[in-house]
Design a protein around this motif. Sequence first.
Motif, mmCIF file in Angstrom:
data_model
loop_
_atom_site.group_PDB
_atom_site.id
_atom_site.type_symbol
_atom_site.label_atom_id
_atom_site.label_comp_id
_atom_site.label_asym_id
_atom_site.label_seq_id
_atom_site.Cartn_x
_atom_site.Cartn_y
_atom_site.Cartn_z
ATOM 1 N N THR A 142 0.847 -1.182 0.000
ATOM 2 C CA THR A 142 0.000 0.000 0.000
ATOM 3 C C THR A 142 0.883 1.232 0.000
ATOM 4 O O THR A 142 1.921 1.255 0.663
ATOM 5 C CB THR A 142 -0.902 0.005 1.260
ATOM 6 O OG1 THR A 142 -1.673 -1.189 1.270
ATOM 7 C CG2 THR A 142 -1.836 1.199 1.269
ATOM 8 N N SER A 199 0.699 5.214 0.904
ATOM 9 C CA SER A 199 -0.086 6.254 1.566
ATOM 10 C C SER A 199 0.767 7.516 1.659
ATOM 11 O O SER A 199 1.987 7.464 1.473
ATOM 12 C CB SER A 199 -0.520 5.797 2.960
ATOM 13 O OG SER A 199 0.623 5.523 3.748
ATOM 14 N N LEU A 211 -4.029 8.789 -2.009
ATOM 15 C CA LEU A 211 -3.082 8.261 -1.034
ATOM 16 C C LEU A 211 -3.378 8.709 0.397
ATOM 17 O O LEU A 211 -2.621 8.408 1.311
ATOM 18 C CB LEU A 211 -1.652 8.658 -1.425
ATOM 19 C CG LEU A 211 -1.202 8.176 -2.808
ATOM 20 C CD1 LEU A 211 0.266 8.484 -3.023
ATOM 21 C CD2 LEU A 211 -1.477 6.701 -3.019
ATOM 22 N N ASN A 212 -4.480 9.405 0.608
ATOM 23 C CA ASN A 212 -4.862 9.776 1.974
ATOM 24 C C ASN A 212 -5.643 8.643 2.625
ATOM 25 O O ASN A 212 -5.966 7.644 1.984
ATOM 26 C CB ASN A 212 -5.694 11.063 1.956
ATOM 27 C CG ASN A 212 -7.036 10.874 1.268
ATOM 28 O OD1 ASN A 212 -7.151 10.136 0.298
ATOM 29 N ND2 ASN A 212 -8.045 11.550 1.762
ATOM 30 N N GLY A 225 -4.303 5.168 2.254
ATOM 31 C CA GLY A 225 -3.633 4.989 0.976
ATOM 32 C C GLY A 225 -4.345 4.080 0.007
ATOM 33 O O GLY A 225 -5.536 3.802 0.120
#
Length: 195
Positions: A102, A104, A148-149, A152
Amino acid sequence: MDNTILKKAENQVRQQLFGGLALLVAALMIGNTLGVVWADTDLTNVSFNVNAGAFTIVNAPEGVNFPMMNYGESNSAHVGDTETDGVEITDLRGSGTEWNVTVSANNMQAGTNIISASRLKITNNGTIRNISAGDTNRVALMSGDGPLNDGGSTILNGSTQASGAFGYDNSEFLLNVTGTDAAGVYTGIATFTLT
């Protein structure tokens, strides 16, 4: 005549002894085959240890810069100057467990001004390659480019049989900018996480 009777008796006893002995041997063999005759046993413990290997991600890009824009320019997606070439994922745990990569990011800041990480994405045109002992058919690339917040976006998913070392290449960071973002040099951090 007495000798003859004695010899006959002696032969008869001898035959009965040999017959009895043969019968005993046959009975023991049959008993052993059927498990009636018990054997003595002793146990030996046998062990073998397989050590778990590496579970790592390395070689994420050290930095990504986006092209400069002037205040008031129209909305657009800016592509970062560095691709994600050379990211390496290794799963030698030997546990048959799925894994995910992932990406993020935190918000980008210039002083008190903020560009939200929700406007930062990683493209879905990445590729996966085998580095060693891996089967790329066991690894799925992400199906879309998510922000990506808030935890992510997953870019790779390894199945339970995705062991070995894999390379991830050719994806890019995208930043959606507006014409009204305040002037400044914005910085933030993107994190590649293997779980």
